[in-house]
Structures are given as structure tokens and as C-alpha cells.
Design a protein around this motif. Structure first.
Motif, mmCIF file in Angstrom:
data_model
loop_
_atom_site.group_PDB
_atom_site.id
_atom_site.type_symbol
_atom_site.label_atom_id
_atom_site.label_comp_id
_atom_site.label_asym_id
_atom_site.label_seq_id
_atom_site.Cartn_x
_atom_site.Cartn_y
_atom_site.Cartn_z
ATOM 1 N N MET A 37 0.838 -1.199 0.000
ATOM 2 C CA MET A 37 0.000 0.000 0.000
ATOM 3 C C MET A 37 0.875 1.252 0.000
ATOM 4 S SD MET A 37 -3.127 -1.144 -0.111
ATOM 5 C CE MET A 37 -4.524 -0.359 0.715
ATOM 6 N N LYS A 48 -1.983 6.640 2.179
ATOM 7 C CA LYS A 48 -2.467 5.289 2.446
ATOM 8 C C LYS A 48 -3.874 5.333 3.034
ATOM 9 C CE LYS A 48 0.937 3.603 4.933
ATOM 10 N NZ LYS A 48 1.697 2.570 5.688
ATOM 11 N N GLU A 49 -4.164 6.362 3.792
ATOM 12 C CA GLU A 49 -5.507 6.499 4.366
ATOM 13 C C GLU A 49 -6.558 6.570 3.261
ATOM 14 O OE1 GLU A 49 -2.560 7.356 7.267
ATOM 15 O OE2 GLU A 49 -2.860 8.252 5.273
ATOM 16 N N TYR A 52 -7.090 3.053 1.834
ATOM 17 C CA TYR A 52 -7.919 2.220 2.710
ATOM 18 C C TYR A 52 -9.381 2.670 2.674
ATOM 19 C CZ TYR A 52 -3.793 -0.074 4.650
ATOM 20 O OH TYR A 52 -2.650 -0.816 4.799
ATOM 21 N N ASP A 57 -8.775 -2.686 1.935
ATOM 22 C CA ASP A 57 -7.489 -3.264 2.316
ATOM 23 C C ASP A 57 -6.759 -3.661 1.035
ATOM 24 O OD1 ASP A 57 -8.820 -5.540 1.457
ATOM 25 O OD2 ASP A 57 -9.062 -6.395 3.458
ATOM 26 N N ARG A 58 -5.645 -4.365 1.191
ATOM 27 C CA ARG A 58 -4.847 -4.733 0.018
ATOM 28 C C ARG A 58 -5.631 -5.634 -0.930
ATOM 29 N NH1 ARG A 58 -1.026 -8.661 -1.561
ATOM 30 N NH2 ARG A 58 0.769 -7.826 -2.734
#
Length: 216
Positions: A37, A48-49, A52, A57-58
Motif C-alpha cells: 500500500m 495510504k488512508e 484504505y 485493504d490490500r
């Protein structure tokens, strides 16, 4: 304040989300399995926030990426009530062209290689993600075209899944496996168009009604 739910399967990604998904694909080509990520956020110039929030998620990010890549494979437009053999042929040929274009691209080759490796080692859910959102989703996208052809009396088959698999095999032949194994095949647009037309005509010879199997 409530958080925004991750993308649903039916959501069309925004232009900004599309840029993120394209960044994922480019990273897969360049770095293979080293997809994080953090790397995606850096490449896509976002936090990254945000990733998400958009994708959960990934695995959610990978699922959206596979859907985005598979969405490039589409059948041509047609009007179901007035479908004729020429329009059906064009629609099937359009599907074949877009599929061959997608599977021969470096991004799809890298994505499928990763999926196979992950499925074999059970490292992640990427294999099942690609299967569900790639091959199976594409099959569901073409099924209405085949069934419309049957309803119009242009095609004759008992099971649409079997008919789809036949068409899929005629279009793909051994191309995908050769690409995955490192064969340096290259496809110019005119070659793809010829292969797509040939596969479509072969399919219509197998499944077309006697009066419609001839090339329009």
C-alpha cells in the motif's frame, strides 16, 4: 463523522481512482510481488488512508484493479429485439479483439503471473480474485450476447457456459499460456483484428443456424 465505505462491485471508479488502479498495474509490471500500500500511495501521489478508505485493504485494492483491467473487455453494442447476424458477428468480434488486446498487454501478463504464483503458494487471495473478477466476470459479460443470439434464432446451443468456453478457446488458442511462459509474442492491432474475425467465424460455423452461419 462516518467513514466512506470501500468501492462496491458495481461502482465505476472515478478518474482519480482509475489513476490509482493504473499505478497498481504499472507497479506489478515493474516490481512483481513487491506490491505494498505504501508503494501504491507513493506512485499514485496519495495517502495510504485514502487507499484504505476507497478500497478497504490490500485485497480490496487488488480486486478493484482486476475489475478495472477486465472492464476493458467488452462486447460490441447491439439492440436485442432487432439483433441480426451482422450485428451479432460484430459484437462477438469486438469482444474477441478487446480480450486479445488485454491479455497480450504487459500489465495482464504480470497480473496473471502473480495470480498463478500466489495460487500455488497460497500466499494471498490474488488467484481467486483474478478468477472471480477476470475469467468468470468476463464470461458473465458475454453470456447475454450469446443468449440474445439464441433467442433471435441466430445461434443454436443448449448451454451458454459451454458455448462461451468454446468461443473463449477459439479466440485465445494457446496465446495466453505462451505469453505467461515468456514467449515474446507481439500483436499488432491488425493481427488482433484478423485473429478475432477468424475465431468469430469459426464459432458461427459451429453454433450458427444453417442460414446464419455464413459470414455476413
Amino acid at each position: 463523522m462516518t467513514s466512506t465505505p470501500p468501492m462496491a462491485e458495481t461502482d465505476e471508479p472515478t478518474a482519480r481512482q482509475q489513476a490509482v488502479l493504473d499505478a497498481v498495474l504499472s507497479l506489478m509490471v515493474e516490481e512483481g510481488d513487491q506490491l505494498t500500500m505504501t508503494a501504491v500511495a507513493r506512485r499514485a501521489s496519495c495517502s495510504k488512508e485514502t487507499l484504505y478508505k476507497w478500497f478497504g485493504d490490500r485485497d480490496g485494492l487488488l480486486t478493484a484493479t482486476v475489475r478495472w483491467q477486465a472492464a476493458r473487455v467488452r462486447a460490441g453494442r447491439y439492440d436485442r429485439p432487432t439483433l441480426d447476424i451482422a450485428t451479432l458477428r460484430d459484437s462477438l468480434k469486438g469482444f474477441a479483439e478487446t480480450w486479445l488486446t488485454v491479455i497480450s498487454s504487459p500489465t495482464s501478463i504480470a497480473l496473471n503471473r502473480l495470480a498463478i504464483g500466489h495460487a500455488a503458494s497460497r500466499k494471498s487471495n490474488l488467484g481467486s480474485i483474478v478468477l472471480a473478477n477476470g475469467r468468470f466476470a468476463i464470461g458473465e459479460r458475454l453470456r447475454p450476447v450469446l443468449e440474445a443470439g439464441r433467442e433471435a434464432g441466430l445461434l443454436a446451443f443448449e448451454d451458454s457456459e459451454t458455448a462461451f468456453r468454446t468461443f473463449f478457446g477459439l479466440v485465445g488458442r494457446d496465446v495466453q499460456i505462451r505469453l505467461l511462459l515468456g514467449d515474446g509474442l507481439t500483436f499488432a492491432p491488425d493481427e488482433i483484428a484478423r485473429d478475432a474475425a477468424r475465431a468469430t467465424d469459426q464459432f458461427l460455423t459451429l453454433y450458427g443456424r444453417p442460414t446464419t452461419a455464413r459470414r455476413a
